[in-house]
Design an enzyme around this catalytic site. Structure first.
Site, short mmCIF file in Angstrom:
data_model
loop_
_atom_site.label_atom_id
_atom_site.label_comp_id
_atom_site.label_asym_id
_atom_site.label_seq_id
_atom_site.Cartn_x
_atom_site.Cartn_y
_atom_site.Cartn_z
CE LYS A 107 32.64 44.58 26.61
NZ LYS A 107 33.34 44.75 27.91
C1 LIG Z 1 34.73 44.79 28.04
C2 LIG Z 1 35.26 45.49 29.22
C3 LIG Z 1 36.60 45.94 29.28
C4 LIG Z 1 37.59 45.67 28.18
O1 LIG Z 1 37.33 46.47 27.04
P1 LIG Z 1 38.06 46.11 25.66
O2 LIG Z 1 37.46 47.05 24.67
O3 LIG Z 1 37.72 44.69 25.37
O4 LIG Z 1 39.51 46.34 25.86
C5 LIG Z 1 37.01 46.65 30.40
N1 LIG Z 1 36.17 46.88 31.43
C6 LIG Z 1 34.89 46.46 31.43
C7 LIG Z 1 34.05 46.72 32.61
C8 LIG Z 1 34.39 45.75 30.32
O5 LIG Z 1 33.12 45.33 30.34
#
Ligand SMILES: *Cc1c(COP(=O)(O)O)cnc(C)c1O
Length: 435
Positions: A107
């Site tokens: 993210k």
């Molecule tokens: C947010 C997150 C996900 C999921 O990602 P999406 O884009 O919401 O499908 C998977 N793994 C981790 C570690 C995350 O922080």
């Protein structure tokens, strides 16, 4: 580039307005009017480009002239200024490590890009902007870090007390300055309710310029394409003859990440197939079997960043395929992985290959392994979305060893936590925002 709302009841907007608004007024998601096609020569010669150049090429058509080229190049350079290596695990599976950014999860890419774009768009605003985020763990840290010291922006993060991991909590609560952490005596859903109530509150919206930094924002979604291109660049190095691309498995919750990958593919990136790797929250798996998308209450699992019962970005995947189910099914499969299987996978991969997966990566790994078992000769990439140290309990239970804390977080673990404890009461939250 113009963006329309997937509900088609809102005016068309440019990149700037889409990223300031986040969600369209009709509650739809913004979607680009046309899908740009990347130059085939660029894809063939991708190994000759730096990550900054690749990112700049990929994002430019989506931003248009709303950010000057030089400034946009600076923004993408700052967004991708950490390593994103493709690391072989087994003969047929490599891991794209997306956890080398400041908060150790993928993210960071979206949050860094979005915060810098908003900082640019809002620099001449007389009114300060308040970004509200509810987090179950990873989003808050990435957003806090991305917006840290961005002028004209205050960030208020709500997180459920006692329900985020120690590293996650430090990432939310130790920055200070324009980053404010509210520790809510309740659940993640309570945090989300408070944020929703704030956006609905007339008085708050008169007094403050509120916006959200959640994953439906185009400025968070679109830059997630970058690392799919970085993966392909490294893939070609290892498999120069395989220019059809890898099978890619993406641990999925809100489906923003995998949707960015599918967008990259539709604009010219070679990918053989996508796998949406889900935990027990598997409404998309169900959809792929029944063509019926049935949102459910999320259930808690070890891979908690994927505990989503109504994946908000899935509508964008449908949009990419013009809601044509057979085409979608050709490119996308899914798998459901239980917590028991997640634990077993972390242990096995650690024992067999001396590679440490986090619970999210483990879901992705097993989903990919199962798919490849039916596709002799094919190889794939799993997106490792977070560093195992963010989920130490699950991982240490599997390996019997403590997870080494990377230097990037050693220093914040020593910093003092600063948070304000609030109840799930909206009045208290509102008073806080107004003062
Ligand atoms: C947010 C997150 C996900 C999921 O990602 P999406 O884009 O919401 O499908 C998977 N793994 C981790 C570690 C995350 O922080």
């Amino acid at each position: 580039m113009n963006y329309y709302s997937t509900n088609r009841q809102s005016p068309i907007v440019g990149f700037k307005e889409a990223s300031i608004k986040g969600q369209a007024p009709d509650k739809g998601l913004y979607f680009p009017e046309t899908l740009p096609q990347l130059d085939k020569e660029f894809i063939r010669g991708i190994e000759n480009y730096s990550n900054e150049e690749i990112a700049f090429r990929v994002i430019t058509p989506y931003v248009g002239k709303e950010i000057p080229e030089e400034k946009l190049f600076r923004i993408v350079s700052e967004t991708v200024n950490f390593p994103i290596p493709l690391v072989p695990i087994s003969e047929s599976i490599s891991s794209l490590e997306l956890f080398h950014g400041p908060t150790l999860a993928f993210k960071d890419i979206g949050a860094r890009f979005m915060s810098r774009c908003l900082g640019y768009f809002l620099k001449d605003n007389s009114k300060k902007v308040t970004v509200l985020v509810a987090t179950s763990g990873d989003t808050g840290g990435a957003v806090a870090n991305g917006f840290y010291e961005v002028e004209g922006v205050e960030v208020v993060i709500l997180y459920p007390s006692g329900k985020v991991s120690p590293v996650q909590e430090k990432q939310l609560t130790t920055l200070g300055k324009n980053i404010h952490a509210l520790e809510v005596e309740g659940t993640f859903d309570d945090c989300q309710q408070l944020v929703k109530a704030a956006f609905m509150d007339a008085e708050l919206n008169r007094q403050l310029f509120l916006t959200s930094a959640n994953s439906i924002n185009v400025a968070r979604w679109l830059p997630q394409q970058f690392y799919y291109f970085f993966a392909y660049k490294q893939w070609l190095r290892n498999s120069p003859s395989d220019d059809k691309g890898p099978v890619i498995s993406v641990p999925s919750g809100n489906f923003g990440n995998i949707c960015a990958g599918i967008l990259a593919m539709q604009t010219g990136l070679p990918v053989k197939h996508f796998i949406a790797a889900c935990n027990a929250n598997d409404i998309v798996s169900e959809y792929l079997e029944t063509q019926n998308l049935q949102p459910r209450q999320a259930v808690p699992t070890l891979s908690n960043a994927m505990d989503v019962g109504n994946p908000s970005n899935f509508v964008r995947i449908l949009e990419i395929f013009n809601h044509r189910f057979p085409e979608l099914k050709n490119i996308l499969s899914s798998a459901t992985i239980t917590d028991t299987e997640t634990i077993a996978t972390i242990s096995e991969v650690h024992q067999q290959y001396n590679y440490l997966l986090d619970p999210h990566g483990a879901v992705g790994y097993l989903a990919l392994q199962r798919y490849l078992a039916g596709q002799p000769g094919q190889k794939g990439i799993v997106l490792e979305t977070a560093h195992p140290v963010k989920f130490p309990e699950a991982v240490e239970n599997c390996t019997g060893q403590p997870v080494e804390i990377p230097t990037a977080v050693q220093s914040i673990m020593k910093k003092e936590k600063k948070s304000i404890i609030i109840k799930t009461d909206f009045g208290q939250f509102k008073d806080y925002l107004l003062k």
